[in-house]
Motif scaffolding. Structure first.
Motif, PDB file in Angstrom:
ATOM      1  N   LYS A 248      51.756   5.218  40.725  1.00  0.00           N
ATOM      2  CA  LYS A 248      50.482   5.218  40.005  1.00  0.00           C
ATOM      3  C   LYS A 248      50.574   4.232  38.852  1.00  0.00           C
ATOM      4  CE  LYS A 248      49.223   9.796  41.386  1.00  0.00           C
ATOM      5  NZ  LYS A 248      48.657  11.058  41.042  1.00  0.00           N
ATOM      6  N   ALA A 249      49.422   3.864  38.311  1.00  0.00           N
ATOM      7  CA  ALA A 249      49.347   2.844  37.264  1.00  0.00           C
ATOM      8  C   ALA A 249      50.225   3.179  36.066  1.00  0.00           C
ATOM      9  CB  ALA A 249      47.896   2.643  36.829  1.00  0.00           C
ATOM     10  N   GLY A 250      50.290   4.443  35.677  1.00  0.00           N
ATOM     11  CA  GLY A 250      51.075   4.842  34.509  1.00  0.00           C
ATOM     12  C   GLY A 250      52.566   4.613  34.669  1.00  0.00           C
ATOM     13  N   SER A 251      53.035   4.529  35.899  1.00  0.00           N
ATOM     14  CA  SER A 251      54.442   4.211  36.164  1.00  0.00           C
ATOM     15  C   SER A 251      54.630   2.739  36.491  1.00  0.00           C
ATOM     16  CB  SER A 251      54.969   5.044  37.340  1.00  0.00           C
ATOM     17  OG  SER A 251      54.909   6.404  37.051  1.00  0.00           O
ATOM     18  N   LEU A 252      53.691   2.180  37.251  1.00  0.00           N
ATOM     19  CA  LEU A 252      53.837   0.814  37.740  1.00  0.00           C
ATOM     20  C   LEU A 252      53.731  -0.230  36.635  1.00  0.00           C
ATOM     21  CD1 LEU A 252      54.048  -1.207  40.112  1.00  0.00           C
ATOM     22  CD2 LEU A 252      51.556  -1.173  40.179  1.00  0.00           C
ATOM     23  N   TYR A 253      52.695  -0.159  35.819  1.00  0.00           N
ATOM     24  CA  TYR A 253      52.470  -1.229  34.847  1.00  0.00           C
ATOM     25  C   TYR A 253      53.567  -1.338  33.797  1.00  0.00           C
ATOM     26  CZ  TYR A 253      48.208  -2.364  37.207  1.00  0.00           C
ATOM     27  OH  TYR A 253      47.306  -2.760  38.163  1.00  0.00           O
ATOM     28  N   PRO A 254      54.145  -0.246  33.308  1.00  0.00           N
ATOM     29  CA  PRO A 254      55.301  -0.414  32.417  1.00  0.00           C
ATOM     30  C   PRO A 254      56.479  -1.114  33.109  1.00  0.00           C
ATOM     31  CG  PRO A 254      54.373   1.757  32.137  1.00  0.00           C
ATOM     32  CD  PRO A 254      53.682   1.150  33.319  1.00  0.00           C
ATOM     33  N   ILE A 255      56.667  -0.845  34.400  1.00  0.00           N
ATOM     34  CA  ILE A 255      57.729  -1.524  35.152  1.00  0.00           C
ATOM     35  C   ILE A 255      57.419  -3.016  35.229  1.00  0.00           C
ATOM     36  CG2 ILE A 255      58.746  -1.799  37.459  1.00  0.00           C
ATOM     37  CD1 ILE A 255      58.345   1.276  37.793  1.00  0.00           C
ATOM     38  N   LEU A 256      56.184  -3.368  35.564  1.00  0.00           N
ATOM     39  CA  LEU A 256      55.805  -4.776  35.665  1.00  0.00           C
ATOM     40  C   LEU A 256      55.964  -5.483  34.321  1.00  0.00           C
ATOM     41  CD1 LEU A 256      52.648  -4.469  37.953  1.00  0.00           C
ATOM     42  CD2 LEU A 256      54.916  -5.331  38.593  1.00  0.00           C
ATOM     43  N   ILE A 257      55.601  -4.824  33.238  1.00  0.00           N
ATOM     44  CA  ILE A 257      55.736  -5.421  31.909  1.00  0.00           C
ATOM     45  C   ILE A 257      57.211  -5.659  31.579  1.00  0.00           C
ATOM     46  CG2 ILE A 257      55.445  -4.964  29.433  1.00  0.00           C
ATOM     47  CD1 ILE A 257      52.781  -3.524  30.253  1.00  0.00           C
ATOM     48  N   ARG A 258      58.055  -4.663  31.857  1.00  0.00           N
ATOM     49  CA  ARG A 258      59.488  -4.826  31.572  1.00  0.00           C
ATOM     50  C   ARG A 258      60.097  -5.942  32.413  1.00  0.00           C
ATOM     51  NH1 ARG A 258      59.362   0.840  31.179  1.00  0.00           N
ATOM     52  NH2 ARG A 258      60.163   1.106  33.273  1.00  0.00           N
ATOM     53  N   LEU A 259      59.741  -6.011  33.687  1.00  0.00           N
ATOM     54  CA  LEU A 259      60.268  -7.071  34.550  1.00  0.00           C
ATOM     55  C   LEU A 259      59.804  -8.450  34.068  1.00  0.00           C
ATOM     56  CD1 LEU A 259      59.844  -5.420  38.074  1.00  0.00           C
ATOM     57  CD2 LEU A 259      61.975  -5.799  36.835  1.00  0.00           C
ATOM     58  N   THR A 260      58.568  -8.533  33.591  1.00  0.00           N
ATOM     59  CA  THR A 260      58.052  -9.793  33.048  1.00  0.00           C
ATOM     60  C   THR A 260      58.788 -10.151  31.767  1.00  0.00           C
ATOM     61  OG1 THR A 260      55.885  -9.372  34.032  1.00  0.00           O
ATOM     62  CG2 THR A 260      55.969 -10.991  32.263  1.00  0.00           C
ATOM     63  N   ASP A 261      58.973  -9.185  30.875  1.00  0.00           N
ATOM     64  CA  ASP A 261      59.685  -9.424  29.618  1.00  0.00           C
ATOM     65  C   ASP A 261      61.122  -9.890  29.854  1.00  0.00           C
ATOM     66  OD1 ASP A 261      57.440  -8.722  28.176  1.00  0.00           O
ATOM     67  OD2 ASP A 261      58.176  -6.715  27.643  1.00  0.00           O
ATOM     68  N   ARG A 262      61.727  -9.434  30.930  1.00  0.00           N
ATOM     69  CA  ARG A 262      63.114  -9.801  31.247  1.00  0.00           C
ATOM     70  C   ARG A 262      63.214 -11.093  32.053  1.00  0.00           C
ATOM     71  NH1 ARG A 262      64.745  -3.570  32.432  1.00  0.00           N
ATOM     72  NH2 ARG A 262      64.780  -2.999  30.234  1.00  0.00           N
ATOM     73  N   GLY A 263      62.071 -11.739  32.311  1.00  0.00           N
ATOM     74  CA  GLY A 263      62.073 -13.020  33.012  1.00  0.00           C
ATOM     75  C   GLY A 263      62.200 -12.928  34.519  1.00  0.00           C
ATOM     76  N   LEU A 264      62.013 -11.739  35.071  1.00  0.00           N
ATOM     77  CA  LEU A 264      62.122 -11.560  36.517  1.00  0.00           C
ATOM     78  C   LEU A 264      60.795 -11.747  37.230  1.00  0.00           C
ATOM     79  CD1 LEU A 264      64.523  -8.489  36.488  1.00  0.00           C
ATOM     80  CD2 LEU A 264      65.111 -10.903  36.758  1.00  0.00           C
ATOM     81  N   LEU A 265      59.688 -11.661  36.492  1.00  0.00           N
ATOM     82  CA  LEU A 265      58.350 -11.850  37.056  1.00  0.00           C
ATOM     83  C   LEU A 265      57.579 -12.866  36.240  1.00  0.00           C
ATOM     84  CD1 LEU A 265      56.915  -8.260  37.751  1.00  0.00           C
ATOM     85  CD2 LEU A 265      58.039  -9.795  39.342  1.00  0.00           C
ATOM     86  N   ASP A 266      56.741 -13.632  36.935  1.00  0.00           N
ATOM     87  CA  ASP A 266      55.702 -14.431  36.289  1.00  0.00           C
ATOM     88  C   ASP A 266      54.450 -13.576  36.305  1.00  0.00           C
ATOM     89  OD1 ASP A 266      57.029 -16.855  35.784  1.00  0.00           O
ATOM     90  OD2 ASP A 266      56.674 -17.557  37.835  1.00  0.00           O
ATOM     91  N   ALA A 267      53.681 -13.636  35.233  1.00  0.00           N
ATOM     92  CA  ALA A 267      52.404 -12.929  35.172  1.00  0.00           C
ATOM     93  C   ALA A 267      51.333 -13.943  34.803  1.00  0.00           C
ATOM     94  CB  ALA A 267      52.454 -11.806  34.144  1.00  0.00           C
ATOM     95  N   SER A 268      50.178 -13.814  35.431  1.00  0.00           N
ATOM     96  CA  SER A 268      49.080 -14.730  35.175  1.00  0.00           C
ATOM     97  C   SER A 268      47.769 -13.989  35.351  1.00  0.00           C
ATOM     98  CB  SER A 268      49.161 -15.898  36.164  1.00  0.00           C
ATOM     99  OG  SER A 268      48.101 -16.797  35.962  1.00  0.00           O
ATOM    100  N   TRP A 269      46.721 -14.514  34.721  1.00  0.00           N
ATOM    101  CA  TRP A 269      45.388 -13.953  34.920  1.00  0.00           C
ATOM    102  C   TRP A 269      44.738 -14.605  36.127  1.00  0.00           C
ATOM    103  CZ3 TRP A 269      43.520  -9.756  32.709  1.00  0.00           C
ATOM    104  CH2 TRP A 269      44.050  -9.341  31.495  1.00  0.00           C
TER     105      TRP A 269
END
Length: 94
Positions: free
Chosen positions: A27-48
């Motif tokens: 669910k969003a409450g679990s997924l989005y914190p994971i995506l944010i942490r992965l982005t902060d650690r340089g493992l994901l690119d995020a874009s609009w």
């Protein structure tokens, strides 16, 4: 690990958070914190999203970076640990 595995199936493809959540069962409450942490650690690119359909706000898109691809491959190579069985013996007298 499930999020990295899902993204590693096609690392160059941009994915929506909602789509990833549906695929990995989070669910969003679990997924989005994971995506944010992965982005902060340089493992994901995020874009609009650049061209959202009329009447809908832009959404975030995610894809693996080179470091994310390497991390996903590393995690896939490590065998999963078996779940430990609960202890059945009784403790000594209290």
């Amino acid at each position: 690990m499930a999020v990295l595995h899902a993204l590693a199936a096609d690392p160059a493809r941009w994915r929506y958070g909602y789509e990833l959540g549906q695929e990995v069962g989070l669910k969003a409450g679990s997924l989005y914190p994971i995506l944010i942490r992965l982005t902060d650690r340089g493992l994901l690119d995020a874009s609009w999203e650049t061209d959202p359909p009329q009447g809908r706000p832009p959404r975030h898109l995610y894809r693996l970076t080179g470091a994310g691809v390497a991390m996903a491959a590393e995690l896939a190579a490590v065998p999963a640990k078996p779940a430990t069985a609960p202890r059945t013996e009784l403790r000594g007298a209290w």
